[in-house]
Design an enzyme around this catalytic site. Structure first.
Site, PDB file in Angstrom:
ATOM      1  N   ALA A  39       0.819  -1.217   0.000  1.00 35.23           N
ATOM      2  CA  ALA A  39       0.000   0.000   0.000  1.00 35.23           C
ATOM      3  C   ALA A  39       0.848   1.260   0.000  1.00 35.23           C
ATOM      4  CB  ALA A  39      -0.924   0.014   1.215  1.00 35.23           C
ATOM      5  N   GLY A  66       6.320   1.297   5.750  1.00 38.03           N
ATOM      6  CA  GLY A  66       7.245   0.363   5.107  1.00 38.03           C
ATOM      7  C   GLY A  66       7.325   0.560   3.611  1.00 38.03           C
ATOM      8  N   CYS A  67       6.188   0.768   2.988  1.00 38.10           N
ATOM      9  CA  CYS A  67       6.157   0.942   1.529  1.00 38.10           C
ATOM     10  C   CYS A  67       6.804   2.256   1.117  1.00 38.10           C
ATOM     11  CB  CYS A  67       4.728   0.848   1.019  1.00 38.10           C
ATOM     12  SG  CYS A  67       4.015  -0.800   1.282  1.00 38.10           S
ATOM     13  N   THR A  68       6.645   3.282   1.936  1.00 38.15           N
ATOM     14  CA  THR A  68       7.294   4.564   1.664  1.00 38.15           C
ATOM     15  C   THR A  68       8.804   4.408   1.772  1.00 38.15           C
ATOM     16  OG1 THR A  68       5.372   5.812   2.405  1.00 38.15           O
ATOM     17  CG2 THR A  68       7.490   6.979   2.391  1.00 38.15           C
ATOM     18  N   ALA A  71       9.990   2.442  -1.332  1.00 40.97           N
ATOM     19  CA  ALA A  71       9.917   3.249  -2.558  1.00 40.97           C
ATOM     20  C   ALA A  71      11.012   4.313  -2.569  1.00 40.97           C
ATOM     21  CB  ALA A  71       8.539   3.897  -2.683  1.00 40.97           C
TER      22      ALA A  71
END
Length: 162
Positions: free
Chosen positions: A45, A50-52, A55
């Site tokens: 998401a 974590g995804c930030t 990325a």
């Protein structure tokens, strides 16, 4: 469909073809990258911690990866508008693709059973598949950690410059 470990891609497999829309609504296909090495990473998401982190790790490494011949594509089940905002907020410099029906994640065995805080559910499994110039899987990693993933990926590909 739930992916199992027996469904997972492995080096030498043909990478499943796909066409998805990017954050700007443009159609992007894996075949657009034929002749190039592509890092396809699946994340749960946009705009989550974590995804930030993951990325931004790819963002900060993109020049070095591209200088070694690698392109990066991020895929999540997020809608296009959410990806557009995430791309702008984090100044991301590679395409994020929307896989709302998670059909591409399923084809890559990056969708399946997850366990979190004692709960079992279906969701996106953080995964990275490296596709070679001919469209074959060069490396497949499942259940990857967001933090330090790019450094580990570089080591596993033998391109660690440190």
């Amino acid at each position: 469909m739930t992916a199992t470990t027996t469904d997972r891609l492995a080096a030498g497999d043909k990478a499943p073809e796909f066409t998805l829309n990017d954050a700007e609504g443009n159609a992007v296909s894996l075949s657009d990258y034929r002749g190039k090495k592509v890092i396809v990473y699946f994340y749960p998401a946009a705009s989550t911690p974590g995804c930030t982190k993951q990325a931004c790790d790819f963002r900060d490494s993109i020049e070095s990866l591209q200088s070694l011949g690698y392109q990066v594509l991020g895929i999540s089940p997020d809608p296009q508008k959410k990806l557009e905002k995430f791309t702008a907020t984090e100044s991301l410099n590679f395409p994020l693709l929307s896989d709302e029906d998670h059909s591409v994640a399923e084809a890559y065995a990056a969708w399946g059973e997850k366990k979190n805080y004692g709960r079992t559910y279906e969701g996106l499994i953080r995964s990275t598949i490296v596709v070679d110039e001919e469209g074959n899987v060069a490396l497949a990693q499942y259940n990857v950690r967001a933090t330090g993933h790019v450094a580990k990926l570089r080591r596993d590909l033998g391109i660690d410059t440190k």
